[in-house]
Design a protein around this motif. Structure first.
Motif, mmCIF file in Angstrom:
data_model
loop_
_atom_site.group_PDB
_atom_site.id
_atom_site.type_symbol
_atom_site.label_atom_id
_atom_site.label_comp_id
_atom_site.label_asym_id
_atom_site.label_seq_id
_atom_site.Cartn_x
_atom_site.Cartn_y
_atom_site.Cartn_z
ATOM 1 N N SER A 275 0.793 -1.231 0.000
ATOM 2 C CA SER A 275 0.000 0.000 0.000
ATOM 3 C C SER A 275 0.829 1.286 0.000
ATOM 4 C CB SER A 275 -0.903 0.011 1.244
ATOM 5 O OG SER A 275 -0.083 0.006 2.401
ATOM 6 N N LEU A 276 2.087 1.193 0.364
ATOM 7 C CA LEU A 276 2.907 2.405 0.501
ATOM 8 C C LEU A 276 3.133 3.067 -0.861
ATOM 9 C CD1 LEU A 276 4.655 3.740 2.822
ATOM 10 C CD2 LEU A 276 6.591 2.523 1.827
ATOM 11 N N SER A 277 2.998 4.391 -0.908
ATOM 12 C CA SER A 277 3.335 5.045 -2.174
ATOM 13 C C SER A 277 4.840 5.312 -2.172
ATOM 14 C CB SER A 277 2.540 6.341 -2.332
ATOM 15 O OG SER A 277 3.276 7.403 -1.798
ATOM 16 N N PRO A 278 5.473 5.196 -3.349
ATOM 17 C CA PRO A 278 6.935 5.359 -3.403
ATOM 18 C C PRO A 278 7.379 6.695 -2.810
ATOM 19 C CG PRO A 278 6.104 4.613 -5.526
ATOM 20 C CD PRO A 278 4.910 4.876 -4.669
ATOM 21 N N GLN A 279 6.545 7.715 -2.973
ATOM 22 C CA GLN A 279 6.915 9.043 -2.459
ATOM 23 C C GLN A 279 6.940 9.063 -0.931
ATOM 24 O OE1 GLN A 279 4.356 8.522 -4.625
ATOM 25 N NE2 GLN A 279 5.478 9.105 -6.478
ATOM 26 N N ALA A 280 6.174 8.142 -0.330
ATOM 27 C CA ALA A 280 6.078 8.151 1.140
ATOM 28 C C ALA A 280 7.267 7.448 1.796
ATOM 29 C CB ALA A 280 4.768 7.484 1.564
ATOM 30 N N LEU A 281 8.152 6.917 0.978
ATOM 31 C CA LEU A 281 9.287 6.162 1.514
ATOM 32 C C LEU A 281 10.326 7.133 2.079
ATOM 33 C CD1 LEU A 281 9.708 3.085 1.383
ATOM 34 C CD2 LEU A 281 11.125 3.467 -0.625
ATOM 35 N N THR A 282 10.480 7.114 3.387
ATOM 36 C CA THR A 282 11.462 8.026 3.985
ATOM 37 C C THR A 282 12.787 7.293 4.202
ATOM 38 O OG1 THR A 282 10.824 7.329 6.189
ATOM 39 C CG2 THR A 282 9.647 9.241 5.267
ATOM 40 N N ALA A 283 13.836 8.073 4.436
ATOM 41 C CA ALA A 283 15.160 7.489 4.664
ATOM 42 C C ALA A 283 15.118 6.557 5.877
ATOM 43 C CB ALA A 283 16.184 8.599 4.863
ATOM 44 N N ASP A 284 14.394 6.943 6.907
ATOM 45 C CA ASP A 284 14.311 6.124 8.124
ATOM 46 C C ASP A 284 13.637 4.787 7.838
ATOM 47 O OD1 ASP A 284 15.575 7.940 9.590
ATOM 48 O OD2 ASP A 284 13.806 8.700 10.685
ATOM 49 N N LEU A 285 12.544 4.886 7.054
ATOM 50 C CA LEU A 285 11.804 3.674 6.714
ATOM 51 C C LEU A 285 12.695 2.711 5.923
ATOM 52 C CD1 LEU A 285 8.983 2.682 7.243
ATOM 53 C CD2 LEU A 285 8.209 3.807 5.154
ATOM 54 N N VAL A 286 13.435 3.256 4.967
ATOM 55 C CA VAL A 286 14.334 2.425 4.153
ATOM 56 C C VAL A 286 15.397 1.781 5.031
ATOM 57 C CG1 VAL A 286 16.074 2.440 2.332
ATOM 58 C CG2 VAL A 286 13.972 3.741 2.049
ATOM 59 N N ALA A 287 15.985 2.605 5.918
ATOM 60 C CA ALA A 287 17.051 2.083 6.783
ATOM 61 C C ALA A 287 16.490 0.958 7.659
ATOM 62 C CB ALA A 287 17.626 3.201 7.625
ATOM 63 N N GLY A 288 15.266 1.161 8.174
ATOM 64 C CA GLY A 288 14.637 0.145 9.025
ATOM 65 C C GLY A 288 14.375 -1.134 8.245
ATOM 66 N N LEU A 289 13.828 -0.978 7.034
ATOM 67 C CA LEU A 289 13.549 -2.145 6.196
ATOM 68 C C LEU A 289 14.837 -2.876 5.856
ATOM 69 C CD1 LEU A 289 10.958 -0.780 3.590
ATOM 70 C CD2 LEU A 289 10.607 -2.628 5.243
ATOM 71 N N LEU B 81 9.774 -7.503 -2.010
ATOM 72 C CA LEU B 81 9.673 -6.820 -3.310
ATOM 73 C C LEU B 81 8.473 -7.352 -4.091
ATOM 74 C CD1 LEU B 81 13.440 -6.839 -4.328
ATOM 75 C CD2 LEU B 81 12.082 -4.832 -3.703
ATOM 76 N N ASP B 82 8.241 -8.656 -3.991
ATOM 77 C CA ASP B 82 7.154 -9.286 -4.727
ATOM 78 C C ASP B 82 5.796 -8.732 -4.294
ATOM 79 O OD1 ASP B 82 6.833 -11.373 -6.763
ATOM 80 O OD2 ASP B 82 5.582 -12.362 -5.259
ATOM 81 N N ALA B 83 5.722 -8.340 -3.026
ATOM 82 C CA ALA B 83 4.448 -7.825 -2.502
ATOM 83 C C ALA B 83 4.223 -6.362 -2.902
ATOM 84 C CB ALA B 83 4.438 -7.958 -0.975
ATOM 85 N N ALA B 84 5.262 -5.739 -3.414
ATOM 86 C CA ALA B 84 5.169 -4.303 -3.743
ATOM 87 C C ALA B 84 4.842 -4.122 -5.225
ATOM 88 C CB ALA B 84 6.498 -3.621 -3.423
ATOM 89 N N PRO B 85 4.093 -3.073 -5.571
ATOM 90 C CA PRO B 85 3.880 -2.790 -6.995
ATOM 91 C C PRO B 85 5.190 -2.290 -7.638
ATOM 92 C CG PRO B 85 2.757 -1.167 -5.602
ATOM 93 C CD PRO B 85 3.390 -2.165 -4.685
ATOM 94 N N PRO B 86 5.296 -2.361 -8.987
ATOM 95 C CA PRO B 86 6.561 -2.031 -9.639
ATOM 96 C C PRO B 86 7.179 -0.691 -9.221
ATOM 97 C CG PRO B 86 5.088 -3.017 -11.236
ATOM 98 C CD PRO B 86 4.304 -2.879 -9.946
ATOM 99 N N ALA B 87 6.372 0.345 -9.078
ATOM 100 C CA ALA B 87 6.945 1.664 -8.753
ATOM 101 C C ALA B 87 7.626 1.640 -7.385
ATOM 102 C CB ALA B 87 5.862 2.738 -8.804
ATOM 103 N N LEU B 88 7.039 0.888 -6.445
ATOM 104 C CA LEU B 88 7.655 0.810 -5.113
ATOM 105 C C LEU B 88 8.892 -0.098 -5.148
ATOM 106 C CD1 LEU B 88 7.519 1.678 -2.153
ATOM 107 C CD2 LEU B 88 6.047 -0.291 -1.710
ATOM 108 N N ARG B 89 8.839 -1.152 -5.965
ATOM 109 C CA ARG B 89 10.030 -2.004 -6.133
ATOM 110 C C ARG B 89 11.206 -1.161 -6.606
ATOM 111 N NH1 ARG B 89 7.192 -6.834 -9.716
ATOM 112 N NH2 ARG B 89 5.868 -7.589 -8.034
ATOM 113 N N GLU B 90 10.917 -0.319 -7.589
ATOM 114 C CA GLU B 90 12.005 0.513 -8.140
ATOM 115 C C GLU B 90 12.594 1.386 -7.043
ATOM 116 O OE1 GLU B 90 9.855 2.675 -11.116
ATOM 117 O OE2 GLU B 90 9.604 0.886 -12.379
#
Ligand SMILES: Cc1ncc(COP(=O)(O)O)c(C=O)c1O
Length: 500
Positions: free
Chosen positions: A439-453, A476-485
């Motif tokens: 459900s996450l939009s790629p724009q909503a991905l913050t540096a903290d979230l990425v580091a945590g993931l 990655l499989d659970a994410a839509p292509p834009a979020l995978r990228e």
């Protein structure tokens, strides 16, 4: 011993032998490029002495500059010889269907495709907002070309049964602004050949160029045909095909950095060039994206083709075809797996008969991402492909001639790996994490979230990769292509940190 924190520039120079020792030590951590157990990235013919020959040819020309063919006619001669060989193989040249065919040597498939799109775009300067039409199976490099060249990408969906686009859909996607229609022979993901004749026909009827991306298998299809395989027409023998790309660093078994982009005639190639005289330095005339180009890859490819010869490629293709047969049989022989497509080139692609997930326990197929890890643990390096537009996740095997002597070892290891994957069960990521990925939009991905993931998945810390990639692939499989990228850009940029 390598200093992990060291930069490439020490205060005092290091002796040659030690430097080479460092590189060898680093290489020891890579996947094996030889030995017939790697099914992606590397194309190995398994021919003794070929590496040494190519390396010597490379060294001979590493400092030669392809920028100016008048200063280094050796490179021009070798480049013309490579283009001539590709043209001969793919229906161009004297006495064939495209006697005027010309071309250029590029650094790889991506560059060939970018240039095919550039030539098509610049041939139609009257089109303000150019577009290209490609099947959904077309290589991602077309999307890159569209992005770099500010061309719109119109993607035609695949028929899930044939993994090819419907020709009527291709025709319907062509608009007045369309400058290029492309198709693959064969596609990378599944190894199937698009209906080139009919796609070229609808492109020609609309007055649009048609590019055949034969980067992957263009060098083997003619040999497969000579060996009796039912290879459909895909080259310049097809009216309406205006350009073809074929990578020599794939099935021509040349070291990395060489592809050929062919055009049916010189007028079609003309807009590919970039020329600039409006500055005080030398007039720059570039057929390709790079200006300065090393002669190394060109010389290495020339040496490879000359040494292997037409009969050599026929024999290598025969071995590859036999390996494909053995591997495909191995897949057919395992309960819970099925081929995504009957192999028609040099790809074996399989999926689970029913995809196991963390939430469904009654499935018969193994979790493919766990299976990929289990195969890697047994020394077989395959490539996982994510769920996409109704197509299931799958496992891709690019089969090369070097696999032939090892192919018989695959079936027992595959059976064992499937049993191990079944016993391990599917990857169970926390439900909140999967829901977030969905459900996450790629724009909503913050540096903290990425580091945590990244930390949660074992990525990033110290720059290394986790031994088991199944959790990463599951996310990655659970994410839509834009979020995978977005996620992968972030993960890769965590790896790409300079050492000082
Ligand atoms: C069909 C096809 N086209 C283009 C490319 C891009 O080639 P490269 O990685 O050499 O840029 C590939 C690479 O696998 C491919 O399979």
């Amino acid at each position: 011993m390598i200093d992990e924190n060291g930069s490439a520039l020490p205060a005092h120079g290091v002796p040659a032998e030690r430097v080479l020792g460092e590189i060898r030590e680093l290489r020891g951590r890579d996947r094996p490029t030889h030995g017939g157990r790697l099914f992606a990235y590397v194309y190995d013919p398994g021919v003794a002495g070929l590496d040494e020959l190519a390396a010597a040819a490379y060294a001979e020309c590493a400092h030669v500059n392809g920028l100016d063919p008048t200063a280094f006619p050796s490179l021009l001669t070798m480049e013309n010889a490579l283009v001539g060989a590709a043209a001969r193989l793919l229906g161009g040249g004297p006495g064939t269907s495209a006697p005027e065919a010309v071309g250029s040597v590029t650094s790889g498939g991506t560059e060939s495709l970018i240039l095919a799109v550039k030539a098509a775009r610049d041939a139609r300067t009257g089109v303000a907002a150019p577009r290209i039409v490609v099947p959904a199976s077309a290589h991602a490099a077309f999307a890159k070309a569209a992005h770099y060249l500010r061309v719109e990408l119109d993607t035609v969906p695949l028929d899930p049964a044939t993994l090819r686009p419907a020709v009527a859909d291709v025709a319907a996607a062509i608009r007045p602004e369309t400058v290029l229609v492309a198709c693959s022979a064969p596609s990378y993901a599944h190894g199937v050949v698009d209906p080139v004749e009919r796609i070229a026909e609808v492109a020609a009827a609309a007055g649009v160029r048609c590019h055949v991306d034969a980067c992957f298998g263009g060098w083997t299809l003619p040999y497969l045909r000579r060996l009796g395989a039912p290879v459909p027409a895909f080259d310049f023998a097809v009216p309406g095909v205006t350009s073809i790309s074929v990578d020599l660093h794939k099935y021509a078994y040349a070291p990395k950095g060489v592809s050929v982009l062919l055009h049916r005639d010189p007028a079609l190639r003309a807009p590919q060039y970039f020329a600039y005289a409006d500055w005080p330095g030398y007039t720059m005339i570039n057929p390709v994206i790079s200006s300065t180009r090393s002669g190394g890859p060109i010389a290495a490819a020339y040496a490879t083709l000359r040494h292997l010869g037409d009969d050599g490629y026929l024999e290598l293709t025969r071995r590859t075809r036999e390996a494909v047969r053995v591997l495909a049989d191995a897949v057919r022989g395992v309960d819970g797996l099925r081929l995504v497509a009957e192999p028609e080139s040099t790809v074996v692609c399989f999926t689970a008969t029913a995809t196991a997930t963390a939430t469904a326990t009654t499935d018969s197929g193994p979790d493919l991402f766990v299976l990929v890890d289990e195969l890697a643990a047994r020394g077989w390096h395959t490539q996982p492909q994510l769920t996409y537009a109704g197509l299931p996740r799958s496992v891709h095997l690019t089969v090369t001639a070097a696999v032939a002597p090892r192919a018989a070892e695959f079936a027992p290891d595959l059976a064992e790996a499937v049993a191990a994957a079944r016993a391990a069960g599917p990857i169970a990521l926390p439900a909140e994490l999967l829901a977030l990925a969905g459900s996450l939009s790629p724009q909503a991905l913050t540096a903290d979230l990425v580091a945590g993931l990244a930390a949660g998945l074992g990525l990033g810390g110290g720059g290394g990769l986790p031994e088991r990639m199944a959790p990463v692939n599951t996310l990655l499989d659970a994410a839509p292509p834009a979020l995978r990228e977005r996620l992968l850009v972030e993960f890769v940029s965590l790896l790409q940190r300079p050492t000082h």
